[in-house]
Design an enzyme around this catalytic site. Structure first.
Site, PDB file in Angstrom:
ATOM      1  N   VAL A  83       0.839  -1.207   0.000  1.00 25.86           N
ATOM      2  CA  VAL A  83       0.000   0.000   0.000  1.00 25.86           C
ATOM      3  C   VAL A  83       0.871   1.253   0.000  1.00 25.86           C
ATOM      4  O   VAL A  83       0.670   2.177  -0.785  1.00 25.86           O
ATOM      5  CB  VAL A  83      -0.933   0.001   1.239  1.00 25.86           C
ATOM      6  CG1 VAL A  83      -1.593   1.362   1.430  1.00 25.86           C
ATOM      7  CG2 VAL A  83      -1.992  -1.086   1.091  1.00 25.86           C
TER       8      VAL A  83
ATOM      9  N   ILE B 249      -4.804  10.567   6.908  1.00 21.47           N
ATOM     10  CA  ILE B 249      -5.105  10.455   5.480  1.00 21.47           C
ATOM     11  C   ILE B 249      -6.032  11.583   5.035  1.00 21.47           C
ATOM     12  O   ILE B 249      -5.780  12.252   4.033  1.00 21.47           O
ATOM     13  CB  ILE B 249      -5.750   9.084   5.178  1.00 21.47           C
ATOM     14  CG1 ILE B 249      -4.727   7.969   5.410  1.00 21.47           C
ATOM     15  CG2 ILE B 249      -6.298   9.039   3.746  1.00 21.47           C
ATOM     16  CD1 ILE B 249      -5.250   6.565   5.179  1.00 21.47           C
TER      17      ILE B 249
ATOM     18  N   HIS C  75      24.196  27.508   9.348  1.00 20.51           N
ATOM     19  CA  HIS C  75      23.332  28.663   9.149  1.00 20.51           C
ATOM     20  C   HIS C  75      23.330  29.047   7.675  1.00 20.51           C
ATOM     21  O   HIS C  75      24.373  28.971   7.040  1.00 20.51           O
ATOM     22  CB  HIS C  75      23.862  29.835   9.986  1.00 20.51           C
ATOM     23  CG  HIS C  75      23.063  31.084   9.826  1.00 20.51           C
ATOM     24  ND1 HIS C  75      21.804  31.228  10.365  1.00 20.51           N
ATOM     25  CD2 HIS C  75      23.349  32.249   9.180  1.00 20.51           C
ATOM     26  CE1 HIS C  75      21.349  32.436  10.064  1.00 20.51           C
ATOM     27  NE2 HIS C  75      22.259  33.077   9.350  1.00 20.51           N
TER      28      HIS C  75
HETATM   29  P1  NAD Z   1      -6.594   8.094  11.551  1.00 20.05           P
HETATM   30  O1  NAD Z   1      -6.809   7.239  12.718  1.00 20.05           O
HETATM   31  O2  NAD Z   1      -5.370   8.922  11.440  1.00 20.05           O
HETATM   32  O3  NAD Z   1      -7.806   9.125  11.433  1.00 20.05           O
HETATM   33  C1  NAD Z   1      -9.143   8.723  11.359  1.00 20.05           C
HETATM   34  C2  NAD Z   1     -10.017   9.878  11.804  1.00 20.05           C
HETATM   35  O4  NAD Z   1     -11.355   9.554  11.513  1.00 20.05           O
HETATM   36  C3  NAD Z   1      -9.944  10.138  13.292  1.00 20.05           C
HETATM   37  O5  NAD Z   1      -9.739  11.515  13.519  1.00 20.05           O
HETATM   38  C4  NAD Z   1     -11.297   9.657  13.796  1.00 20.05           C
HETATM   39  O6  NAD Z   1     -11.757  10.377  14.923  1.00 20.05           O
HETATM   40  C5  NAD Z   1     -12.176   9.928  12.600  1.00 20.05           C
HETATM   41  N1  NAD Z   1     -13.399   9.111  12.523  1.00 20.05           N
HETATM   42  C6  NAD Z   1     -13.557   7.798  12.836  1.00 20.05           C
HETATM   43  N2  NAD Z   1     -14.826   7.407  12.567  1.00 20.05           N
HETATM   44  C7  NAD Z   1     -15.470   8.487  12.066  1.00 20.05           C
HETATM   45  C8  NAD Z   1     -16.796   8.721  11.577  1.00 20.05           C
HETATM   46  N3  NAD Z   1     -17.701   7.734  11.543  1.00 20.05           N
HETATM   47  N4  NAD Z   1     -17.120   9.972  11.149  1.00 20.05           N
HETATM   48  C9  NAD Z   1     -16.188  10.962  11.169  1.00 20.05           C
HETATM   49  N5  NAD Z   1     -14.928  10.797  11.616  1.00 20.05           N
HETATM   50  C10 NAD Z   1     -14.569   9.580  12.053  1.00 20.05           C
HETATM   51  O7  NAD Z   1      -6.794   7.144  10.278  1.00 20.05           O
HETATM   52  P2  NAD Z   1      -6.524   7.390   8.728  1.00 20.05           P
HETATM   53  O8  NAD Z   1      -6.396   8.839   8.436  1.00 20.05           O
HETATM   54  O9  NAD Z   1      -7.568   6.593   8.023  1.00 20.05           O
HETATM   55  O10 NAD Z   1      -5.126   6.715   8.512  1.00 20.05           O
HETATM   56  C11 NAD Z   1      -4.929   5.339   8.849  1.00 20.05           C
HETATM   57  C12 NAD Z   1      -3.526   5.105   9.337  1.00 20.05           C
HETATM   58  O11 NAD Z   1      -2.632   5.227   8.262  1.00 20.05           O
HETATM   59  C13 NAD Z   1      -3.095   6.118  10.379  1.00 20.05           C
HETATM   60  O12 NAD Z   1      -3.318   5.629  11.674  1.00 20.05           O
HETATM   61  C14 NAD Z   1      -1.640   6.302  10.105  1.00 20.05           C
HETATM   62  O13 NAD Z   1      -0.901   5.542  11.016  1.00 20.05           O
HETATM   63  C15 NAD Z   1      -1.423   5.795   8.711  1.00 20.05           C
HETATM   64  N6  NAD Z   1      -1.033   6.911   7.844  1.00 20.05           N
HETATM   65  C16 NAD Z   1       0.163   7.522   8.086  1.00 20.05           C
HETATM   66  C17 NAD Z   1       0.556   8.569   7.311  1.00 20.05           C
HETATM   67  C18 NAD Z   1       1.875   9.221   7.580  1.00 20.05           C
HETATM   68  O14 NAD Z   1       2.686   8.629   8.280  1.00 20.05           O
HETATM   69  N7  NAD Z   1       2.109  10.429   7.093  1.00 20.05           N
HETATM   70  C19 NAD Z   1      -0.261   9.037   6.286  1.00 20.05           C
HETATM   71  C20 NAD Z   1      -1.473   8.397   6.072  1.00 20.05           C
HETATM   72  C21 NAD Z   1      -1.834   7.326   6.859  1.00 20.05           C
END
Ligand code: NAD
Length: 471
Positions: A42, A188, A446
């Protein structure tokens, strides 16, 4: 049926699995990686890499569009989405074939297929892609499960690949959606929402919790929220999206929040509410591997409850980060090779590629206090940093959390464009047990952004040069 005998079989070729394959090869083990899709998983194909390619392009577009602030006049900049997507696909393609070459160069074999455990040490692989139609059996003394995770779904928003998409779909849009609704303002949602806002979409976030990016430091998040508003993004917190319907040429989502129920027009709806582990259909039960809420529990040597079966990466639990998976992969390869390795790290840095980026390593002040530690903070704003002003990018700060008595650096939290690169120094410092004085006393070139880390460490000691120290 063909039977292959190997020392180690790795299931999945993401940043966990392919790194395990390479390292096993380096350690002289006869290893085989089985992957049902493309090399790189992924992260490389539909996650980290393509998103960063698009985020970078969106940043460039925004800079050009606002070049007049700096006296750079570019008339009528436009986005050619088809060209942007094909450039992005080229980047991904190069890296994916590079992974296959690296596996080969290190003597690790490859099969395209879906693997299923029949018993400890015994796996059936049904061919996919070029190996479709062929089923083989693999006998392996060691099996590493590195199958990753997939997007979670919520009721009323089944992915249809057209209106309602997951991150994979959102990274493959062939046109910039005029109106984008993003459900879930985590990693995400915020990364992809911000990139499309820069390319011209009107973006509305619906987040269930009272704050976006709830895992990050609140003062860092505030800076991102401010910029999101400048970019015209709307953020609905404490929100609940209950469903959507097609209306003419677009979708209408129903969203409830403290201010009542609203209908929001959308051309696309991205659902990004977390990712669930890929632990079904693997024959884990047949092999006796324990699974808890979908995740596979492991010890510090990445061993499951069954001898000879290991698991790494997203399928073992949080944090679901590629670099954590890769490190676990190196550990498991060494364990299989009989070395005294285990998962023994002080910090796993994290980066959210928003605008500005948020990056963290180690403890926050609140976490340190929960552990009964007394802390002193040192904070340095980018507005006081020459390089940030010269970059025309001075939103943000660096915050260093120091244990008051020992002066040991416990955590560093950065909100800044460039934070994703800056955090490497923080992780190294904490991993090596640095004191605030070690960072403060290291000459930083710097004019560069890392000077902000040095200044924040000095601030924790009351010795900052370019800001007023607290008395
Ligand atoms: P996440 O856990 O970061 O965010 C999910 C969000 O959705 C949370 O804020 C949560 O409160 C909200 N949520 C849950 N159910 C909901 C609903 N029914 N209605 C509205 N909001 C709701 O998850 P993600 O963004 O899907 O990413 C998944 C994982 O992928 C992350 O935990 C992260 O570790 C990884 N990821 C990392 C990076 C990076 O390292 N830069 C980038 C993308 C993803």
């Amino acid at each position: 049926m063909e039977t292959l005998r190997v020392d180690a079989l790795v299931i999945g070729a993401g940043p966990g699995g392919y790194v395990a394959g390479i390292r096993l090869g380096q350690l002289g083990k006869k290893a085989l990686v089985v992957e049902r899709d493309k090399a790189g998983g992924v992260c490389l194909n539909v996650g980290c890499i393509p998103s960063k390619a698009l985020i970078n392009a969106a940043k460039l577009y925004e800079k050009i569009a606002h070049g007049a602030d700096l006296g750079i006049l570019a008339d009528n900049p436009r986005v050619d989405m088809a060209k942007l997507q094909s450039w992005k696909d080229g980047v991904v393609g190069k890296l994916s074939s590079g992974v296959r070459q690296l596996l080969k160069a290190n003597g690790c074999d490859w099969r395209s297929g879906s693997a299923r455990l029949l018993a400890p040490g015994k796996v059936e692989v049904q061919g996919t892609g070029p190996d479709a139609g062929k089923t083989i059996q693999v006998e392996a003394a060691h099996i590493v499960i590195a199958t990753g995770a997939r997007p979670m779904q919520i009721p009323g928003f089944a992915f249809d690949g057209n209106r309602v998409v997951d991150s994979t779909g959102a990274l493959a849009f062939t046109a910039v959606p005029q109106r984008l609704v993003v459900i879930g303002a985590g990693y995400i949602g915020m990364e992809i929402g911000t990139l499309y806002a820069k390319l011209g979409s009107r973006v509305t976030f619906v987040e269930a919790l009272p704050t976006i990016l709830s895992g990050s430091e609140p003062d860092c998040v505030q800076v991102v929220v401010r910029k999101a508003k400048q970019l015209g993004m709307e953020i609905i917190v404490n929100g609940r999206a209950s469903g959507w319907k097609e209306m003419g040429d677009h979708a209408v989502a129903t969203v409830a929040s403290a201010s009542g129920e609203r209908q929001i027009d959308a051309d696309k709806i991205l659902v990004a509410v977390g990712r669930q582990p890929n632990s079904e259909d693997l024959g884990l039960q047949a092999a006796g591997v324990r699974v808890e809420r979908g995740f596979i529990p492991v010890d510090r040597k990445m061993r499951t409850n069954v001898a000879g079966i290991y698991a790494i990466g997203d399928v073992v639990g949080q944090p679901q980060l590629a670099h954590k998976a890769s490190h676990e992969a190196e550990v498991v390869a060494e364990v299989i090779a009989g070395r005294a390795a285990e998962m023994d790290v002080e910090v796993i840095p994290s980066v959210v590629f928003t605008d500005p980026e948020i990056a963290s390593a180690g403890l926050t002040a609140a976490e340190a206090e929960q552990r009964g530690l007394q802390v002193t903070l040192g904070k340095f704003p980018l507005l006081a940093l020459g390089r940030a002003l010269a970059n025309h990018d001075s939103d943000g700060f660096v915050k260093v959390v120091v244990e008051t008595e020992s002066r040991r650096v416990l955590g560093i939290h950065i909100v800044a464009n460039g934070a994703g690169d800056l955090i490497a120094e923080a992780a190294l410092a904490i991993e090596m047990g640095a004191l605030a004085g070690d960072i403060a006393g290291t000459i930083h070139a710097h004019p560069t952004l890392p000077e902000a880390i040095m200044e924040a460490a000095k601030a924790a000691l009351g010795q900052a040069i370019h800001i007023q120290n607290r008395r």
